[in-house]
Write an enzyme that holds these catalytic residues in place. Structure first.
Site, mmCIF file in Angstrom:
data_model
loop_
_atom_site.group_PDB
_atom_site.id
_atom_site.type_symbol
_atom_site.label_atom_id
_atom_site.label_comp_id
_atom_site.label_asym_id
_atom_site.label_seq_id
_atom_site.Cartn_x
_atom_site.Cartn_y
_atom_site.Cartn_z
ATOM 1 N N ASP A 161 1.338 12.190 -9.543
ATOM 2 C CA ASP A 161 0.404 11.313 -8.847
ATOM 3 C C ASP A 161 0.287 10.087 -9.756
ATOM 4 O O ASP A 161 -0.185 10.203 -10.896
ATOM 5 C CB ASP A 161 -0.949 12.046 -8.709
ATOM 6 C CG ASP A 161 -2.042 11.154 -8.149
ATOM 7 O OD1 ASP A 161 -1.824 9.924 -8.072
ATOM 8 O OD2 ASP A 161 -3.120 11.696 -7.815
ATOM 9 N N ASP A 194 7.377 12.676 -7.017
ATOM 10 C CA ASP A 194 6.528 12.243 -5.907
ATOM 11 C C ASP A 194 5.213 13.011 -6.006
ATOM 12 O O ASP A 194 5.105 13.973 -6.781
ATOM 13 C CB ASP A 194 7.207 12.481 -4.547
ATOM 14 C CG ASP A 194 6.743 11.453 -3.508
ATOM 15 O OD1 ASP A 194 7.507 10.528 -3.185
ATOM 16 O OD2 ASP A 194 5.589 11.564 -3.047
ATOM 17 N N ILE A 195 4.243 12.589 -5.201
ATOM 18 C CA ILE A 195 2.909 13.228 -5.276
ATOM 19 C C ILE A 195 2.933 14.650 -4.715
ATOM 20 O O ILE A 195 2.113 15.477 -5.083
ATOM 21 C CB ILE A 195 1.866 12.330 -4.574
ATOM 22 C CG1 ILE A 195 0.442 12.792 -4.899
ATOM 23 C CG2 ILE A 195 2.097 12.258 -3.082
ATOM 24 C CD1 ILE A 195 -0.630 11.772 -4.556
ATOM 25 N N TYR A 228 -2.381 -5.152 1.041
ATOM 26 C CA TYR A 228 -1.039 -4.843 0.519
ATOM 27 C C TYR A 228 -0.473 -6.074 -0.204
ATOM 28 O O TYR A 228 0.029 -5.979 -1.326
ATOM 29 C CB TYR A 228 -0.151 -4.450 1.702
ATOM 30 C CG TYR A 228 1.282 -4.135 1.380
ATOM 31 C CD1 TYR A 228 1.626 -3.049 0.581
ATOM 32 C CD2 TYR A 228 2.311 -4.919 1.914
ATOM 33 C CE1 TYR A 228 2.969 -2.754 0.325
ATOM 34 C CE2 TYR A 228 3.639 -4.623 1.665
ATOM 35 C CZ TYR A 228 3.959 -3.547 0.864
ATOM 36 O OH TYR A 228 5.277 -3.257 0.615
ATOM 37 N N LYS A 270 0.565 -6.747 -4.069
ATOM 38 C CA LYS A 270 1.941 -7.131 -4.427
ATOM 39 C C LYS A 270 1.937 -8.372 -5.311
ATOM 40 O O LYS A 270 2.643 -8.414 -6.318
ATOM 41 C CB LYS A 270 2.802 -7.335 -3.177
ATOM 42 C CG LYS A 270 3.152 -6.029 -2.476
ATOM 43 C CD LYS A 270 4.003 -5.130 -3.372
ATOM 44 C CE LYS A 270 4.228 -3.761 -2.830
ATOM 45 N NZ LYS A 270 4.859 -2.835 -3.769
ATOM 46 N N GLY A 295 7.645 7.954 -6.339
ATOM 47 C CA GLY A 295 7.730 7.771 -4.885
ATOM 48 C C GLY A 295 9.115 8.096 -4.359
ATOM 49 O O GLY A 295 9.601 7.479 -3.401
ATOM 50 N N GLY A 333 10.106 8.710 -0.555
ATOM 51 C CA GLY A 333 9.893 7.672 0.447
ATOM 52 C C GLY A 333 11.197 7.115 1.002
ATOM 53 O O GLY A 333 12.285 7.621 0.699
ATOM 54 N N GLN A 334 11.059 6.051 1.803
ATOM 55 C CA GLN A 334 12.227 5.485 2.501
ATOM 56 C C GLN A 334 13.284 4.992 1.510
ATOM 57 O O GLN A 334 14.474 5.250 1.689
ATOM 58 C CB GLN A 334 11.772 4.321 3.401
ATOM 59 C CG GLN A 334 12.881 3.785 4.294
ATOM 60 C CD GLN A 334 12.569 2.411 4.882
ATOM 61 O OE1 GLN A 334 11.595 1.754 4.503
ATOM 62 N NE2 GLN A 334 13.401 1.973 5.814
HETATM 63 C C1 AKB Z 1 5.905 -3.317 5.218
HETATM 64 O O1 AKB Z 1 6.163 -3.671 6.384
HETATM 65 O O2 AKB Z 1 4.765 -3.068 4.819
HETATM 66 C C2 AKB Z 1 7.043 -3.247 4.240
HETATM 67 C C3 AKB Z 1 7.218 -4.525 3.503
HETATM 68 C C4 AKB Z 1 7.851 -5.683 4.167
HETATM 69 O O3 AKB Z 1 6.825 -4.625 2.369
HETATM 70 N N1 AKB Z 1 8.239 -2.874 4.914
#
Ligand code: AKB
Length: 317
Positions: free
Chosen positions: A54, A35-36, A143, A147, A9, A12-13
């Protein structure tokens, strides 16, 4: 001690800035960015090795680790909260499937693994203020589910197979080099761009919604400090609460206004992002990270705002 590092990745940011920083610290040929898709950032492509990976393809991760004899994998590839909520199946496939593949490759090749968790690993039943390191984790977003599951999976690989896994729970990250891709805290990045470009900003998070945040230099420093920490000092591993500041949209707006007096903000709340934000803590307790590996953020809202506006003024000219 990290010597040869594969970063997934990398476009990414976080990856964009992490790869440059690691190449300066550890030598450009020792940092394999991946990265992909092919990277559009010429700095990443021209300053060291780049591979297409990937992360749902475990065999490819293994091939690249062997090719470069990597001893460390910094696994950043993941869908962020708002995008994941729009496509939970894909989020599970990428976030969990990718992490599982990375851990398997790490087990087979004796690699150390860093992967970020997030404030999203908490949910509405978690204590919202000074959220402790060890507490209730029942997130209500896909998400967040990936996590917290990822944290547990990393601990499992450490306990069962002795894989050296480490991670932090990142708050919202603010940076000027690359934009975030579909998170709930993204407003706190876009507000700086709009302050400079348009002098007005439409905020998708409601006034009074507090979240933890951090400036990118502190987020990168945390990776290096944690990965270089003496493992015998680590009572926790996956993942440490870290934070540098807490604010709501009014807090960041008023801080920017000190430098851009004619800046205007109005609210157009996104109900999906707002519900996600409300399920996350207002402020984390980062004392375990401070005690166990010396986490020590440098930037607060005021110093971050000065630096962001300065850097973006130069970039957007
Ligand atoms: C998001 O907003 O999804 C991320 C995080 C806090 O994990 N920046």
């Amino acid at each position: 001690m990290m010597k040869r590092i594969l970063v997934t990745g990398a476009s990414g940011q976080i990856g964009t800035e992490l790869v440059s920083m690691l190449r300066n610290n550890y030598g450009k040929d020792n940092i394999v960015a991946s990265d992909i898709k092919p990277s559009k950032d010429s700095k990443i492509v021209n300053s060291g090795p780049f591979e297409i990976i990937d992360v749902t393809d475990g065999r490819k991760i293994g091939e690249v680790v062997k090719k470069y004899k990597a001893d460390t994998i910094i696994h950043l590839a993941s869908l962020l909260s708002a995008v994941a909520e729009g496509n939970p199946t894909l989020a599970w496939t990428i976030n969990m499937g990718g992490l599982f593949n990375v851990l398997e490759v790490a087990r087979e090749n004796k690699c150390v693994v860093f992967t970020p968790s997030s404030i999203a690993a908490f949910g509405p039943s978690t204590p919202q203020d000074h959220t402790p390191q060890d507490t209730i984790q029942r997130p209500t977003t896909m998400y967040g589910v990936t996590k917290v599951s990822g944290e547990i999976l990393c601990d499992y690989y450490h306990k069962k197979y002795g894989v050296d896994t480490r991670g932090v729970r990142y708050p919202g990250l603010i940076s000027h080099a690359a934009l975030p891709g579909g998170g709930t805290t993204d407003y706190a990045v876009h507000i700086y761009y709009d302050a400079i470009k348009n002098k007005k900003f439409e905020c998708n998070i409601q006034k009074g919604t507090y979240m933890d945040m951090m400036y990118m230099p502190d987020a990168l420093d945390a990776i290096v400090k944690l990965m270089e920490a003496d493992p015998s000092k680590l009572k926790h591993r996956n993942a440490f609460n870290i934070t540098a500041m807490q604010f709501d949209p009014e807090g960041i707006y008023n801080e920017i206004k000190k430098h851009v007096p004619n800046f205007q903000m109005e609210y157009k709340v996104d109900p999906v992002k707002q519900a996600i934000a409300e399920s996350w803590p207002n402020s984390l307790d980062a004392s375990c990270a401070k005690e166990e590996w010396g986490f020590n953020p440098k930037y607060d809202l005021s110093s971050m705002t000065k630096d962001m506006l300065d850097k973006l003024n130069k970039k957007l000219k």
